[in-house]
Scaffold this motif. Structure first.
Motif, mmCIF file in Angstrom:
data_model
loop_
_atom_site.group_PDB
_atom_site.id
_atom_site.type_symbol
_atom_site.label_atom_id
_atom_site.label_comp_id
_atom_site.label_asym_id
_atom_site.label_seq_id
_atom_site.Cartn_x
_atom_site.Cartn_y
_atom_site.Cartn_z
ATOM 1 N N GLY B 196 100.033 7.331 38.920
ATOM 2 C CA GLY B 196 99.242 7.687 37.654
ATOM 3 C C GLY B 196 98.079 8.658 37.512
ATOM 4 N N ALA B 197 98.233 9.621 38.728
ATOM 5 C CA ALA B 197 97.288 10.717 38.559
ATOM 6 C C ALA B 197 97.718 11.893 37.458
ATOM 7 C CB ALA B 197 97.249 11.266 39.901
ATOM 8 N N SER B 198 96.536 12.265 36.937
ATOM 9 C CA SER B 198 96.778 13.233 35.898
ATOM 10 C C SER B 198 96.975 14.618 36.769
ATOM 11 C CB SER B 198 95.612 13.325 34.888
ATOM 12 O OG SER B 198 94.386 13.826 35.867
ATOM 13 N N ARG B 199 97.267 15.956 36.270
ATOM 14 C CA ARG B 199 97.459 17.039 36.672
ATOM 15 C C ARG B 199 96.097 17.327 37.520
ATOM 16 N NH1 ARG B 199 101.632 21.122 34.087
ATOM 17 N NH2 ARG B 199 102.430 21.688 36.409
ATOM 18 N N TRP B 200 95.261 17.224 36.940
ATOM 19 C CA TRP B 200 93.632 17.545 37.155
ATOM 20 C C TRP B 200 93.396 16.801 38.605
ATOM 21 C CZ3 TRP B 200 90.039 20.802 38.433
ATOM 22 C CH2 TRP B 200 88.928 20.313 38.640
ATOM 23 N N THR B 201 93.566 15.456 38.571
ATOM 24 C CA THR B 201 93.447 14.520 39.685
ATOM 25 C C THR B 201 94.338 14.946 40.866
ATOM 26 O OG1 THR B 201 92.995 12.706 38.146
ATOM 27 C CG2 THR B 201 93.397 12.265 40.394
ATOM 28 N N VAL B 202 95.519 15.190 40.448
ATOM 29 C CA VAL B 202 96.464 15.699 41.539
ATOM 30 C C VAL B 202 96.066 16.723 42.293
ATOM 31 C CG1 VAL B 202 98.786 16.416 42.099
ATOM 32 C CG2 VAL B 202 98.409 14.761 40.428
ATOM 33 N N PHE B 203 95.564 17.812 41.425
ATOM 34 C CA PHE B 203 94.769 19.198 42.163
ATOM 35 C C PHE B 203 93.836 18.845 42.840
ATOM 36 C CE2 PHE B 203 91.763 22.704 41.823
ATOM 37 C CZ PHE B 203 92.720 23.585 42.518
ATOM 38 N N ARG B 204 92.844 17.977 42.491
ATOM 39 C CA ARG B 204 91.428 17.913 42.944
ATOM 40 C C ARG B 204 91.521 16.753 44.280
ATOM 41 N NH1 ARG B 204 87.550 14.306 41.963
ATOM 42 N NH2 ARG B 204 89.170 13.135 40.333
ATOM 43 N N ARG B 205 92.464 15.822 43.878
ATOM 44 C CA ARG B 205 92.434 14.826 45.181
ATOM 45 C C ARG B 205 93.725 14.922 46.102
ATOM 46 N NH1 ARG B 205 91.374 9.049 44.259
ATOM 47 N NH2 ARG B 205 91.245 9.351 46.492
ATOM 48 N N ILE B 206 94.683 15.626 45.840
ATOM 49 C CA ILE B 206 95.916 15.891 46.676
ATOM 50 C C ILE B 206 96.132 17.353 47.120
ATOM 51 C CG2 ILE B 206 98.077 15.542 46.918
ATOM 52 C CD1 ILE B 206 96.653 13.017 46.808
ATOM 53 N N THR B 207 96.379 18.223 46.000
ATOM 54 C CA THR B 207 96.565 19.680 46.314
ATOM 55 C C THR B 207 95.453 20.458 46.972
ATOM 56 O OG1 THR B 207 97.777 19.711 44.225
ATOM 57 C CG2 THR B 207 97.620 21.825 45.298
ATOM 58 N N LEU B 208 94.194 20.343 46.657
ATOM 59 C CA LEU B 208 93.154 21.115 47.138
ATOM 60 C C LEU B 208 93.030 20.506 48.698
ATOM 61 C CD1 LEU B 208 91.569 23.196 45.684
ATOM 62 C CD2 LEU B 208 89.824 21.442 45.275
ATOM 63 N N PRO B 209 92.872 19.435 48.806
ATOM 64 C CA PRO B 209 92.797 18.957 50.584
ATOM 65 C C PRO B 209 93.751 19.502 51.246
ATOM 66 C CG PRO B 209 92.248 17.086 49.142
ATOM 67 C CD PRO B 209 92.788 17.997 48.108
#
Lengths: 348, 288
Positions: B196-209
């Protein structure tokens, strides 16, 4: 929906290299459907398309009657357990499970409490603070399942849920998974290439070959009456297609006597263990007796599997002792016999 | 029953860490290294190392401490560190999203965009400085508007130094981060989306780390490039002690008046480079 309740109702088409995926798939609430098929048959593509991670060329996906195929993955509310679980390596087990609820807008403290409940349910409350790296394969699988279920999906997808485990833990994890899937009231679709996983976990098997449904039915039915060579190999049976006339079935040139009478096109199946081999023509009355050439001999569990290729391909299982007595070698000819009562014939 | 459990590739690449091939247990016995390769290789190595050794040999070690403490040196060092850090922050704010766009989104003209990003990499920095003057200069395309509007003047100011350094250093960050993003396992992003993560959430919480090590490496590289910036800075921002005279500019000036001071300043820059390199270690090598 009238008649019976359908949780998942889908028709999925997609272009794959070399062939077109086209299958209809449905599942009732609480039902576990296993997609079984050889590598590259389109199983994982089907799963990804259902989840919204792959494009749907044509068709539809309805969950509880509502179409979801026009929605992006994050809006579908479909739980997915990926092949190697894909737990976020930088988050703890608890944070992994809380991730879904947080994305749904659940406040942080509430999401963590919810995640803790789910970890308790899969027996991992003691590992809440562990990073995925510190979890065993079986534990990681349970966290992945908890994470997928924490968003309360109506459809749960599992991609090869046991493939990443070694044979030793597999047995235990499989029974645990079976137990947890039976507690889930939504529909479950799982993909596997392992017949044992499919048979033990699923209420219904859907066998896919080259993008099409090759056979479909309850596991016991599929195991007893295979309809393709692939399924026959999976369940370990010799399978032939022929023309029945009473108790006699013609398979291009050869005649087999079968237990049950049929008429018209039929499948004939029998176990490799039902085939007896003799060096010289045996006495007695096996109805099905033929002279065959040995194509190969290989170990098969505690027994030996002898592959015969002429006049038609047959697998025969004999004991190590029998192998020593018979002194079989490839290229040799032997007498092969199958009792009519050991064969199963069913309409093709 | 035939068991179709073929061995699957269970070993996946550790995200964020470039593949490192460890030395084999027993080394294979090979023939002699050919002279035609060994000789130029040694000459090449000496060519890279000798000038640095020369710097160390000729350094006025006796007066080093006193020279380093001179206000002019400290001022140039402070300005260099501050402007390089500010330029790196700017590069991060704009460069990371740009790298994400290039790595994750398909759009028309993407190849052209990627080529344009690398232009400052190969462009002579002086040309970059001239180009910056034409755009941000007091009569430049944007510069005249900036001056008449909010009253901002960029050329020959510390802000101009930061701008010039950012212009030259940003490609290093973008290319490095884009490489890290391409190397990262996108299936984690898929998994996040199904939760249920939006692309912004995916970027912030998954991709970035997940690509944080790559971003850090890119930022260090970017910072080192900004620190050493000379051509674009002197062209666009000038050479005014205290406001735009960074270390490389101070070195250049000192070389004409006080060569020993130039050596001291160079030593400081060399020391910073070595520290940066040690920090990057194997990260830098391997991610191309």
């Amino acid at each position: 929906m009238g008649g019976h309740v359908v949780s998942l109702d889908a028709r999925i088409t997609a272009e794959l290299p070399g062939f077109r995926l086209d299958l209809a798939l449905s599942a009732a609430p609480g039902e576990v459907v296993a997609l079984l098929g050889p590598n590259g048959a389109g199983k994982t593509t089907t799963l990804r398309t259902l989840a919204g991670l792959g494009p749907l060329a044509a068709g539809h996906i309805r969950i509880d009657g509502a179409p979801v195929h026009h929605l992006p993955a994050e809006k579908r509310r479909i739980g997915v357990v990926f092949q190697d679980y894909l737990l976020f390596p930088h988050l703890t087990a608890l944070e992994n499970v809380a991730f879904g609820p947080r994305c749904q807008g659940v406040p942080k403290a509430r999401a963590r409490a919810l995640a803790m409940e789910w970890l308790e349910r899969v027996g991992l409350a003691g590992h809440a603070g562990a990073r995925p790296r510190a979890l065993s394969g079986g534990q990681a699988q349970r966290v992945a399942l908890a994470r997928a279920l924490a968003v309360e999906p109506r459809l749960l997808l599992l991609d090869e849920p046991l493939a990443a485990l070694d044979a030793h833990t597999r047995l235990e994890v499989r029974s645990g998974l079976r137990h947890r899937l039976s507690a889930f009231d939504g529909a479950t679709v799982l993909v596997t290439h392992d017949p044992l996983d499919a048979m033990t976990l699923a209420d219904r098997l859907v066998v896919i070959e080259r993008g099409r449904v090759a056979q479909e039915g309850p596991p016991a039915e599929v195991a007893r009456h295979p309809r393709t060579d692939y399924v026959a190999r999976l369940v370990g049976l010799n399978l032939y297609r022929g023309e029945a006339d009473g108790h006699e079935v013609r398979l291009n040139g050869v005649r087999l006597h079968v237990g049950a009478a049929h008429r018209g096109p039929v499948f004939v199946a029998f176990s490799p263990a039902a085939v007896a081999l003799y060096r010289s023509r045996p006495d007695g009355t096996p109805r099905n007796l033929w002279r065959a050439r040995i194509a190969g001999v290989e170990r098969h569990g505690d027994n030996v599997r002898v592959r015969l290729d002429d006049p038609f391909p047959v697998s025969a299982d004999i004991t190590q002792a029998a192998l020593a007595d018979l002194a079989l070698a490839p290229g040799q000819h032997v007498w092969a016999a199958v009792k009519a009562t050991e064969t199963t014939a069913y309409p093709a | 029953m035939t068991s179709p459990s073929a061995p699957r590739d269970a070993v996946r690449r550790d995200p964020g860490r470039p593949g490192r091939t460890g030395p084999g247990r027993g080394a294979v016995v090979r023939g002699r290294v050919p002279w035609a390769l060994a000789v130029p290789a040694v000459i090449g190595l000496a060519f890279l190392v000798l000038p640095l050794a020369g710097l160390l040999v000729r350094a006025p070690w006796a007066t080093l401490g006193e020279r380093l403490a001179r206000p002019a040196v400290l001022e140039a060092l402070r300005l260099s560190l501050v402007s390089a850090t500010a330029a790196t922050v700017i590069c991060l704010v704009f460069g990371v999203p740009l790298a994400w766009l290039l790595a994750r989104v398909d759009f028309r003209g993407k190849r052209v965009a990627r080529a344009l990003v690398t232009v400052p990499l190969v462009l002579p920095p002086v040309v970059g400085g001239v180009a910056l003057l034409l755009v941000f200069g007091r009569r430049g395309l944007l510069g005249q508007w900036l001056e008449s509007g909010p009253g901002v003047t960029l050329p020959f100011t510390t802000a101009g130094v930061v701008l010039a350094e950012a212009f030259v250093a940003m490609p290093f960050l973008v290319i490095s981060v884009e490489g890290a993003l391409r190397g990262a396992d996108t299936r984690f992003e898929d998994a996040a989306a199904t939760l249920g993560a939006s692309r912004w959430t995916v970027f912030r919480r998954i991709t970035l780390p997940l690509v944080a090590p790559g971003i850090a490496a890119g930022a260090v590289l970017c910072w080192a490039r900004a620190l050493g910036e000379f051509g674009a800075t002197i062209t666009f921002a000038g050479n005014f002690p205290g406001t735009t005279q960074t270390m490389p500019l101070a070195v250049y000036e000192a070389l004409e008046t006080d060569p020993e001071a130039a050596i001291v300043l160079s030593l400081v820059l060399l020391a910073v480079s070595v520290v940066v390199l040690a920090g990057l270690r194997d990260r830098w090598v391997g991610t191309s």
